[in-house]
Design a protein around this motif. Structure first.
Motif, mmCIF file in Angstrom:
data_model
loop_
_atom_site.group_PDB
_atom_site.id
_atom_site.type_symbol
_atom_site.label_atom_id
_atom_site.label_comp_id
_atom_site.label_asym_id
_atom_site.label_seq_id
_atom_site.Cartn_x
_atom_site.Cartn_y
_atom_site.Cartn_z
ATOM 1 N N LEU A 147 2.893 -5.181 -6.345
ATOM 2 C CA LEU A 147 2.336 -3.938 -5.724
ATOM 3 C C LEU A 147 0.919 -3.320 -5.945
ATOM 4 O O LEU A 147 0.010 -2.903 -5.416
ATOM 5 N N LYS A 148 0.644 -3.411 -7.388
ATOM 6 C CA LYS A 148 -0.567 -3.033 -7.990
ATOM 7 C C LYS A 148 -1.645 -3.790 -7.604
ATOM 8 O O LYS A 148 -2.900 -3.231 -7.222
ATOM 9 N N VAL A 149 -1.552 -5.155 -7.674
ATOM 10 C CA VAL A 149 -2.656 -5.913 -6.989
ATOM 11 C C VAL A 149 -3.139 -5.647 -5.455
ATOM 12 O O VAL A 149 -4.052 -5.811 -5.134
ATOM 13 N N ARG A 150 -1.985 -5.457 -4.585
ATOM 14 C CA ARG A 150 -2.119 -5.121 -3.137
ATOM 15 C C ARG A 150 -2.647 -3.655 -2.988
ATOM 16 O O ARG A 150 -3.820 -3.776 -2.353
ATOM 17 N N ALA A 151 -2.428 -2.884 -3.903
ATOM 18 C CA ALA A 151 -3.278 -1.531 -3.698
ATOM 19 C C ALA A 151 -4.928 -1.631 -4.162
ATOM 20 O O ALA A 151 -5.555 -1.013 -3.471
ATOM 21 N N ALA A 152 -5.136 -2.558 -5.175
ATOM 22 C CA ALA A 152 -6.393 -2.789 -5.331
ATOM 23 C C ALA A 152 -7.238 -3.424 -4.363
ATOM 24 O O ALA A 152 -8.440 -3.051 -4.259
ATOM 25 N N SER A 153 -6.503 -4.404 -3.677
ATOM 26 C CA SER A 153 -7.396 -5.311 -2.824
ATOM 27 C C SER A 153 -7.244 -4.814 -1.250
ATOM 28 O O SER A 153 -8.343 -4.939 -0.443
ATOM 29 N N HIS A 154 -6.187 -3.964 -1.079
ATOM 30 C CA HIS A 154 -5.937 -3.372 0.039
ATOM 31 C C HIS A 154 -5.598 -1.944 -0.033
ATOM 32 O O HIS A 154 -4.536 -1.509 0.371
ATOM 33 N N ARG A 167 3.831 -11.539 1.613
ATOM 34 C CA ARG A 167 3.306 -12.204 0.855
ATOM 35 C C ARG A 167 2.874 -11.344 -0.523
ATOM 36 O O ARG A 167 2.415 -11.562 -1.423
ATOM 37 N N VAL A 168 3.317 -10.004 -0.573
ATOM 38 C CA VAL A 168 3.538 -9.232 -1.795
ATOM 39 C C VAL A 168 4.409 -9.228 -2.391
ATOM 40 O O VAL A 168 4.621 -9.561 -3.632
ATOM 41 N N ILE A 169 5.809 -8.690 -1.620
ATOM 42 C CA ILE A 169 6.880 -8.995 -2.044
ATOM 43 C C ILE A 169 7.871 -9.718 -1.099
ATOM 44 O O ILE A 169 8.069 -9.192 -0.072
ATOM 45 N N ALA A 170 8.697 -10.693 -1.535
ATOM 46 C CA ALA A 170 9.412 -11.207 -0.567
ATOM 47 C C ALA A 170 10.949 -10.886 -0.446
ATOM 48 O O ALA A 170 11.696 -10.612 -1.506
ATOM 49 N N PHE A 189 3.839 6.558 5.546
ATOM 50 C CA PHE A 189 2.616 6.082 5.985
ATOM 51 C C PHE A 189 1.426 6.437 5.071
ATOM 52 O O PHE A 189 0.163 6.470 5.473
ATOM 53 N N ARG A 190 1.767 6.684 3.720
ATOM 54 C CA ARG A 190 0.751 7.068 2.680
ATOM 55 C C ARG A 190 0.284 5.888 2.410
ATOM 56 O O ARG A 190 0.823 4.630 2.592
ATOM 57 N N MET A 191 -1.137 5.620 2.219
ATOM 58 C CA MET A 191 -1.914 4.740 1.752
ATOM 59 C C MET A 191 -1.646 4.173 0.510
ATOM 60 O O MET A 191 -1.461 5.120 -0.455
ATOM 61 N N MET A 192 -1.829 2.823 0.223
ATOM 62 C CA MET A 192 -1.790 2.377 -1.092
ATOM 63 C C MET A 192 -2.517 3.083 -2.219
ATOM 64 O O MET A 192 -2.120 3.311 -3.329
ATOM 65 N N LYS A 193 -3.601 3.665 -1.984
ATOM 66 C CA LYS A 193 -4.587 4.190 -2.538
ATOM 67 C C LYS A 193 -4.122 5.418 -3.319
ATOM 68 O O LYS A 193 -4.489 6.172 -4.245
ATOM 69 N N THR A 194 -3.190 6.148 -2.538
ATOM 70 C CA THR A 194 -2.617 7.435 -2.979
ATOM 71 C C THR A 194 -1.155 7.221 -3.741
ATOM 72 O O THR A 194 -0.592 8.214 -4.219
ATOM 73 N N ILE A 195 -0.822 5.849 -3.742
ATOM 74 C CA ILE A 195 0.559 5.747 -4.545
ATOM 75 C C ILE A 195 0.432 5.457 -6.012
ATOM 76 O O ILE A 195 -0.458 4.722 -6.460
ATOM 77 N N SER A 196 1.072 6.131 -6.769
ATOM 78 C CA SER A 196 0.922 6.150 -8.285
ATOM 79 C C SER A 196 1.711 5.210 -8.816
ATOM 80 O O SER A 196 2.482 4.335 -8.264
ATOM 81 N N ASP A 197 1.316 4.687 -9.938
ATOM 82 C CA ASP A 197 2.060 3.642 -10.632
ATOM 83 C C ASP A 197 3.446 4.020 -10.866
ATOM 84 O O ASP A 197 4.315 2.888 -10.797
ATOM 85 N N ASP A 198 3.872 5.285 -11.252
ATOM 86 C CA ASP A 198 5.129 5.444 -11.502
ATOM 87 C C ASP A 198 5.985 5.319 -10.047
ATOM 88 O O ASP A 198 6.883 4.840 -10.103
ATOM 89 N N GLU A 199 5.319 5.491 -8.840
ATOM 90 C CA GLU A 199 5.918 5.416 -7.615
ATOM 91 C C GLU A 199 6.034 4.054 -7.348
ATOM 92 O O GLU A 199 7.225 3.331 -6.847
ATOM 93 N N MET A 200 5.063 3.321 -7.690
ATOM 94 C CA MET A 200 5.027 1.795 -7.204
ATOM 95 C C MET A 200 6.255 1.052 -8.267
ATOM 96 O O MET A 200 6.987 0.276 -7.740
ATOM 97 N N ARG A 201 6.500 1.440 -9.412
ATOM 98 C CA ARG A 201 7.451 0.959 -10.235
ATOM 99 C C ARG A 201 8.859 1.515 -9.760
ATOM 100 O O ARG A 201 9.937 0.664 -9.987
#
Length: 301
Positions: A147-154, A167-170, A189-201
């Motif tokens: 998820l972190k990689v996707r947030a950085a690229s998209h 292609r991110v998580i299957a 509907f939040r964008m990846m750039k607003t999602i925290s590391d804690d939320e992704m984990r």
């Protein structure tokens, strides 16, 4: 649409009747599969392995031949004893593998292909999958990293669409997408750039726990092909089995708010969320301990 847990259970059941046995009969409703069978007959081949990768199901046969299927919206694999009446009409059959005593039949499977190891690696979508949530190598750290990689690229991708991106998580499908976002109190509907590391984990961890909870049966000698309706709430009553999915206009089991619904993404998929538990603007801290018993609420008609 079958999600990763459904495909996992299908592969597990098929493995119990197919692995280690030789094909005694093959039939198909697809010309491209029949053409391969004509050139490289399946009869006599050993079925070496059956596995699930995300939403794909792969059957490995000796002589470097792999049958790859994807269920999309309507496909399914059935298992019958030889001579047993099928539950679906023959016209719905897309592929049949028969071994001593058993038949495995794919009905209404829209994607079915034969591959060699080389062609699978070169042309198929399967090698491009992200980490499989139900694989032995997956854990929250692996999912978080993806998820972190996707947030950085998209960075402008919406999180619920990312959770559906194989292609991110299957493995995740539309039901789990909404349920995982709810568990982490993340607005879908939040964008990846607003999602925290804690939320992704948190989402990476909950996704695995939810899916594993729905594939716990079938570890014995018996063949389990169905384990009941999918559940994320630990409750057995059908009407209590999910937090938000399919509950538009009903009261949130957590806070009593009203569940909302909207179509999302280019595929126009249904998304459900609680605007109180999943605010549009959060402080970026994932909330722990959401898997508590369902609060009984009076539903309005």
């Amino acid at each position: 649409m079958p999600e990763g847990d459904t495909i996992y259970r299908s592969a597990r059941a098929l493995a119990k009747v197919l692995e280690g046995k030789h094909v005694t009969r093959f039939d198909t409703g697809y010309a491209h599969l029949a053409a391969v069978h004509d050139d490289r007959p399946l009869v006599g081949r050993l079925i070496e392995k059956v596995e699930a990768r995300g939403k794909w199901l792969l059957i490995y046969l000796s002589g470097d031949l792999i049958l790859v299927t994807h269920m999309l919206m309507s496909g399914s694999w059935h298992i019958y004893r030889t001579g047993e009446k099928w539950w679906m009409p023959k016209k719905a059959m897309r592929a049949l593998l028969e071994v001593d005593g058993w038949q495995a039949v794919a009905f209404n499977v829209p994607v079915a292909e034969f591959h060699t190891a080389a062609s699978l690696a070169r042309k198929s979508s399967v090698p491009k999958l992200g980490p499989d949530i139900l694989s032995e190598g997956y854990n929250a750290d692996v999912g978080y990293a993806a998820l972190k990689v996707r947030a950085a690229s998209h960075p402008e991708d919406e999180i619920a669409n990312v959770l559906l991106n194989q292609r991110v998580i299957a493995g995740l499908g539309n039901v789990y997408k909404s349920e995982v976002c709810f568990a982490a109190r993340v607005h879908p509907f939040r964008m990846m750039k607003t999602i925290s590391d804690d939320e992704m984990r948190q989402m990476a961890d909950v996704a695995q726990r939810y899916m594993k909870a729905n594939v716990v049966d079938g570890t014995g000698e018996g063949i389990v092909t169905y384990t009941g309706k999918r559940r994320t709430t630990h409750q057995t009553r059908r009407e209590d089995r999910l937090w938000v999915y399919g509950r538009r206009g009903l009261e949130c089991r957590r806070c009593g708010g009203v569940i909302e619904y909207r179509k999302q993404g280019s595929a126009v998929r249904s998304t459900y969320w609680c605007p109180e538990c999943q605010p549009w603007v959060g402080d970026g801290t994932a909330v722990k301990g959401l898997d508590t018993p369902v609060r009984r609420v009076k539903m309005s008609c």
